[in-house]
Design a protein around this motif. Structure first.
Motif, PDB file in Angstrom:
ATOM      1  N   SER A 112     -80.774 -35.686  41.005  1.00  0.00           N
ATOM      2  CA  SER A 112     -81.984 -34.984  41.444  1.00  0.00           C
ATOM      3  C   SER A 112     -81.897 -34.705  42.933  1.00  0.00           C
ATOM      4  O   SER A 112     -81.016 -35.222  43.632  1.00  0.00           O
ATOM      5  CB  SER A 112     -83.217 -35.853  41.176  1.00  0.00           C
ATOM      6  OG  SER A 112     -83.186 -36.985  42.026  1.00  0.00           O
ATOM      7  N   GLY A 113     -82.865 -33.919  43.410  1.00  0.00           N
ATOM      8  CA  GLY A 113     -82.916 -33.584  44.825  1.00  0.00           C
ATOM      9  C   GLY A 113     -83.285 -34.779  45.692  1.00  0.00           C
ATOM     10  O   GLY A 113     -82.697 -35.012  46.749  1.00  0.00           O
ATOM     11  N   ALA A 114     -84.275 -35.553  45.230  1.00  0.00           N
ATOM     12  CA  ALA A 114     -84.694 -36.717  46.013  1.00  0.00           C
ATOM     13  C   ALA A 114     -83.531 -37.691  46.178  1.00  0.00           C
ATOM     14  O   ALA A 114     -83.311 -38.247  47.261  1.00  0.00           O
ATOM     15  CB  ALA A 114     -85.877 -37.409  45.336  1.00  0.00           C
TER      16      ALA A 114
ATOM     17  N   VAL B 176     -82.001 -28.184  48.693  1.00  0.00           N
ATOM     18  CA  VAL B 176     -82.312 -28.465  47.286  1.00  0.00           C
ATOM     19  C   VAL B 176     -82.955 -27.238  46.627  1.00  0.00           C
ATOM     20  O   VAL B 176     -82.630 -26.887  45.494  1.00  0.00           O
ATOM     21  CB  VAL B 176     -83.222 -29.708  47.170  1.00  0.00           C
ATOM     22  CG1 VAL B 176     -83.803 -29.844  45.769  1.00  0.00           C
ATOM     23  CG2 VAL B 176     -82.433 -30.963  47.540  1.00  0.00           C
ATOM     24  N   GLN B 177     -83.849 -26.578  47.366  1.00  0.00           N
ATOM     25  CA  GLN B 177     -84.537 -25.408  46.809  1.00  0.00           C
ATOM     26  C   GLN B 177     -83.842 -24.101  47.208  1.00  0.00           C
ATOM     27  O   GLN B 177     -83.801 -23.139  46.440  1.00  0.00           O
ATOM     28  CB  GLN B 177     -85.997 -25.395  47.286  1.00  0.00           C
ATOM     29  CG  GLN B 177     -86.843 -24.334  46.637  1.00  0.00           C
ATOM     30  CD  GLN B 177     -88.340 -24.577  46.781  1.00  0.00           C
ATOM     31  OE1 GLN B 177     -89.122 -23.648  46.767  1.00  0.00           O
ATOM     32  NE2 GLN B 177     -88.769 -25.822  46.909  1.00  0.00           N
TER      33      GLN B 177
ATOM     34  N   LYS C 213     -81.903 -28.470  42.476  1.00  0.00           N
ATOM     35  CA  LYS C 213     -82.596 -27.504  41.616  1.00  0.00           C
ATOM     36  C   LYS C 213     -81.720 -26.498  40.846  1.00  0.00           C
ATOM     37  O   LYS C 213     -81.560 -26.633  39.649  1.00  0.00           O
ATOM     38  CB  LYS C 213     -83.650 -26.772  42.446  1.00  0.00           C
ATOM     39  CG  LYS C 213     -84.787 -27.717  42.849  1.00  0.00           C
ATOM     40  CD  LYS C 213     -86.015 -26.981  43.297  1.00  0.00           C
ATOM     41  CE  LYS C 213     -87.232 -27.887  43.309  1.00  0.00           C
ATOM     42  NZ  LYS C 213     -87.403 -28.685  44.521  1.00  0.00           N
TER      43      LYS C 213
ATOM     44  N   PHE D   4     -90.876 -30.950  52.962  1.00  0.00           N
ATOM     45  CA  PHE D   4     -90.871 -31.638  51.662  1.00  0.00           C
ATOM     46  C   PHE D   4     -89.454 -32.077  51.335  1.00  0.00           C
ATOM     47  O   PHE D   4     -88.529 -31.265  51.347  1.00  0.00           O
ATOM     48  CB  PHE D   4     -91.403 -30.747  50.532  1.00  0.00           C
ATOM     49  CG  PHE D   4     -91.394 -31.472  49.208  1.00  0.00           C
ATOM     50  CD1 PHE D   4     -92.403 -32.365  48.883  1.00  0.00           C
ATOM     51  CD2 PHE D   4     -90.357 -31.305  48.308  1.00  0.00           C
ATOM     52  CE1 PHE D   4     -92.382 -33.072  47.676  1.00  0.00           C
ATOM     53  CE2 PHE D   4     -90.323 -32.002  47.101  1.00  0.00           C
ATOM     54  CZ  PHE D   4     -91.343 -32.890  46.791  1.00  0.00           C
ATOM     55  N   HIS D   5     -89.275 -33.361  51.039  1.00  0.00           N
ATOM     56  CA  HIS D   5     -87.937 -33.855  50.724  1.00  0.00           C
ATOM     57  C   HIS D   5     -87.885 -34.699  49.459  1.00  0.00           C
ATOM     58  O   HIS D   5     -86.825 -35.223  49.126  1.00  0.00           O
ATOM     59  CB  HIS D   5     -87.373 -34.640  51.908  1.00  0.00           C
ATOM     60  CG  HIS D   5     -87.226 -33.809  53.150  1.00  0.00           C
ATOM     61  ND1 HIS D   5     -86.344 -32.745  53.228  1.00  0.00           N
ATOM     62  CD2 HIS D   5     -87.866 -33.857  54.346  1.00  0.00           C
ATOM     63  CE1 HIS D   5     -86.436 -32.186  54.433  1.00  0.00           C
ATOM     64  NE2 HIS D   5     -87.349 -32.830  55.125  1.00  0.00           N
TER      65      HIS D   5
ATOM     66  N   ASP E 189     -81.592 -29.820  53.963  1.00  0.00           N
ATOM     67  CA  ASP E 189     -82.074 -29.974  52.591  1.00  0.00           C
ATOM     68  C   ASP E 189     -82.096 -28.585  51.958  1.00  0.00           C
ATOM     69  O   ASP E 189     -83.028 -27.805  52.171  1.00  0.00           O
ATOM     70  CB  ASP E 189     -83.469 -30.615  52.612  1.00  0.00           C
ATOM     71  CG  ASP E 189     -84.048 -30.796  51.208  1.00  0.00           C
ATOM     72  OD1 ASP E 189     -83.537 -30.162  50.267  1.00  0.00           O
ATOM     73  OD2 ASP E 189     -85.026 -31.558  51.074  1.00  0.00           O
TER      74      ASP E 189
ATOM     75  N   ASN F  67     -81.173 -36.464  48.752  1.00  0.00           N
ATOM     76  CA  ASN F  67     -81.711 -36.723  50.092  1.00  0.00           C
ATOM     77  C   ASN F  67     -81.648 -38.206  50.453  1.00  0.00           C
ATOM     78  O   ASN F  67     -81.438 -38.558  51.614  1.00  0.00           O
ATOM     79  CB  ASN F  67     -83.154 -36.203  50.199  1.00  0.00           C
ATOM     80  CG  ASN F  67     -83.198 -34.686  50.315  1.00  0.00           C
ATOM     81  OD1 ASN F  67     -82.224 -34.064  50.758  1.00  0.00           O
ATOM     82  ND2 ASN F  67     -84.308 -34.092  49.923  1.00  0.00           N
TER      83      ASN F  67
ATOM     84  N   GLU G 297     -85.381 -28.268  56.115  1.00  0.00           N
ATOM     85  CA  GLU G 297     -85.142 -27.246  55.095  1.00  0.00           C
ATOM     86  C   GLU G 297     -84.960 -25.900  55.801  1.00  0.00           C
ATOM     87  O   GLU G 297     -85.771 -25.556  56.653  1.00  0.00           O
ATOM     88  CB  GLU G 297     -86.356 -27.121  54.164  1.00  0.00           C
ATOM     89  CG  GLU G 297     -86.773 -28.375  53.430  1.00  0.00           C
ATOM     90  CD  GLU G 297     -88.288 -28.399  53.190  1.00  0.00           C
ATOM     91  OE1 GLU G 297     -88.743 -27.841  52.181  1.00  0.00           O
ATOM     92  OE2 GLU G 297     -89.013 -28.973  54.025  1.00  0.00           O
TER      93      GLU G 297
HETATM   94  C1  PLP Z   1     -87.662 -30.041  44.863  1.00  0.00           C
HETATM   95  C2  PLP Z   1     -87.229 -30.488  46.205  1.00  0.00           C
HETATM   96  C3  PLP Z   1     -86.817 -31.819  46.445  1.00  0.00           C
HETATM   97  C4  PLP Z   1     -86.919 -32.891  45.401  1.00  0.00           C
HETATM   98  O1  PLP Z   1     -86.078 -32.663  44.314  1.00  0.00           O
HETATM   99  P1  PLP Z   1     -86.309 -33.544  42.967  1.00  0.00           P
HETATM  100  O2  PLP Z   1     -85.177 -33.075  42.084  1.00  0.00           O
HETATM  101  O3  PLP Z   1     -87.657 -33.199  42.438  1.00  0.00           O
HETATM  102  O4  PLP Z   1     -86.185 -34.957  43.332  1.00  0.00           O
HETATM  103  C5  PLP Z   1     -86.356 -32.126  47.697  1.00  0.00           C
HETATM  104  N1  PLP Z   1     -86.311 -31.211  48.673  1.00  0.00           N
HETATM  105  C6  PLP Z   1     -86.695 -29.940  48.490  1.00  0.00           C
HETATM  106  C7  PLP Z   1     -86.599 -28.966  49.613  1.00  0.00           C
HETATM  107  C8  PLP Z   1     -87.181 -29.529  47.251  1.00  0.00           C
HETATM  108  O5  PLP Z   1     -87.601 -28.274  47.072  1.00  0.00           O
END
Ligand code: PLP
Length: 391
Positions: free
Chosen positions: A98-100, A219-220, A246, A131-132, A217, A103, A184
């Motif tokens: 996952s993203g969390a 992730v998104q 993601k 958001f992380h 980050d 991180n 981000e």
């Molecule tokens: C969604 C998101 C996360 C968390 O990812 P998860 O898979 O829900 O843990 C972390 N950072 C950013 C920028 C995100 O958009």
């Protein structure tokens, strides 16, 4: 709303609808009604729902081998890591689910970097509006009171600064405890705020001078969301640490923490681990995602149709009295209203058969699949304008 008691812990405010199938940017509910999806599972299904080749790969690998653990070599993990590193200009990868978690790995790297430099209380610079994730460390790095509410004591070691304010971070040069900066390249949950190119480039230089880790980050924003493989590539910046999740598996759970340069010398045998992370199934799926993005020119589609979507919305909603700002890059757009927008999610669904997301109460966020057709883009514009002009 459903009246039956639910056995689920009620952590989500869900729409009263469920979908039974999808294809590309379309979804169908149990009555057969079709919907146009401009959320893509929150920036996840970048290649659309039920992609036939992804489905085939999942099935094939599931019949071969799903999981062996990281106690043994995993060739698909090696292959995926090599491909990601080549695309991102990075050197090594740690895989997560996952993203969390990606991180978390980054934050642990930053702390290790500090202790290696004999800094006993390492501090990481994070941004306002960030958001992380939702784990204890990542929610402490996140700037949202409702996400932190009730979870004190928060993980320490974060300094929060305004986004895109270089003077503010430059002023911290004399703080000997700083080890890293985490941000981000586009703040997604924070309302679709873009990083300034020069700010990101200045941050890269500052981090080099100060031996701080520049941690992005993505992730998104990663995997084509903004029209390039990674959003930092718009500024020609290569971070020391980059996190992904993601879009990487098109809905199959997988995350990654990529490192290069000084960040490669930190994790050693035993310093980090994950049972599921990097299993053959997840890695093979992600590898196919990357191949399909390349083969089908998905980045170009994301960039070109994303810009068209942005320009059309800016033009068509220019005189709408409720619209304060429209911004974005690639297939990541925010329409900020001067009024609360939360109720519009349900209205878009029932009146326009359109899935939209609202973040920070007043910003409509569009995160459609990157494989949208021009016709689907026109449909999003038309349905969104109809909704916003009826306010
Ligand atoms: C969604 C998101 C996360 C968390 O990812 P998860 O898979 O829900 O843990 C972390 N950072 C950013 C920028 C995100 O958009």
């Amino acid at each position: 709303m459903t009246q039956e008691p639910s056995y689920l812990i009620p952590t989500y405010a869900r729409q009263d609808i469920h979908f039974v199938k999808g294809l590309g940017a379309s979804l169908w509910d149990q009555t057969g009604q079709e919907y146009l999806d401009a959320v893509a599972g929150v920036a996840v299904t970048n290649l659309g729902h039920a992609h036939p080749e992804i489905a085939q790969v999942i099935s094939e690998q599931a019949h071969l081998l799903v999981h062996t653990s990281n106690l043994y070599d995993i060739p698909w993990q090696e292959k995926l890591a090599a491909k990601l590193c080549q695309l991102a200009n990075m050197a090594q990868v740690f895989f997560t689910n996952s993203g969390a978690e990606a991180n978390e790995a980054a934050l642990k790297l930053a702390r290790l970097q500090g202790h290696k430099r004999a800094i006993k209380q390492p501090q990481i610079v994070v941004m306002r509006n960030s958001f992380h994730g939702r784990t204890l460390a990542t929610l402490a790095a996140t700037d949202n009171p409702s996400i932190q509410q009730g979870f004190a004591p928060l993980v320490e070691g974060f300094i929060r600064l305004p986004y895109n304010d270089f003077a503010a971070i430059e002023a911290l040069k004399t703080n000997p405890n700083i080890v890293a900066v985490l941000l981000e390249p586009v703040q997604g949950e924070g309302g679709v705020h873009l990083v300034d190119t020069t700010y990101l480039q200045q941050l890269r230089q500052l981090c080099d001078q100060q031996h701080w880790l520049l941690m992005l980050d993505e992730v998104q924003t990663g995997i084509g969301r903004t029209g390039k493989w990674f959003a930092c590539q718009h500024a020609q910046v290569v971070p020391d640490v980059m996190t992904l999740a993601k879009g990487l598996g098109n809905g199959f759970p997988i995350g990654a923490c990529l490192v290069q340069g000084q960040a490669t010398q930190l994790f050693a045998q035993g310093s980090h681990a994950s049972t599921f992370g990097g299993n053959p199934l997840a890695c093979r799926v992600a590898y196919s995602v990357l191949e399909i993005i390349q083969r089908d020119h998905v980045l170009e589609n994301s960039a070109v149709l994303g810009r068209y979507l942005l320009e059309q919305l800016q033009q068509k909603l220019a005189l709408n009295p409720h619209v304060k700002a429209i911004r974005g890059i690639g297939m990541m757009l925010g329409i900020e209203l001067n009024t609360n927008a939360k109720h519009l999610v349900a209205r878009a669904l029932t009146e326009q058969h359109l899935l939209i997301n609202v973040t920070r109460d007043n910003t409509i966020r569009l995160l459609p699949a990157l494989i949208l057709t021009k016709h689907q883009v026109e449909q999003i514009i038309q349905r969104l304008c109809a909704l916003l002009n009826s306010l």
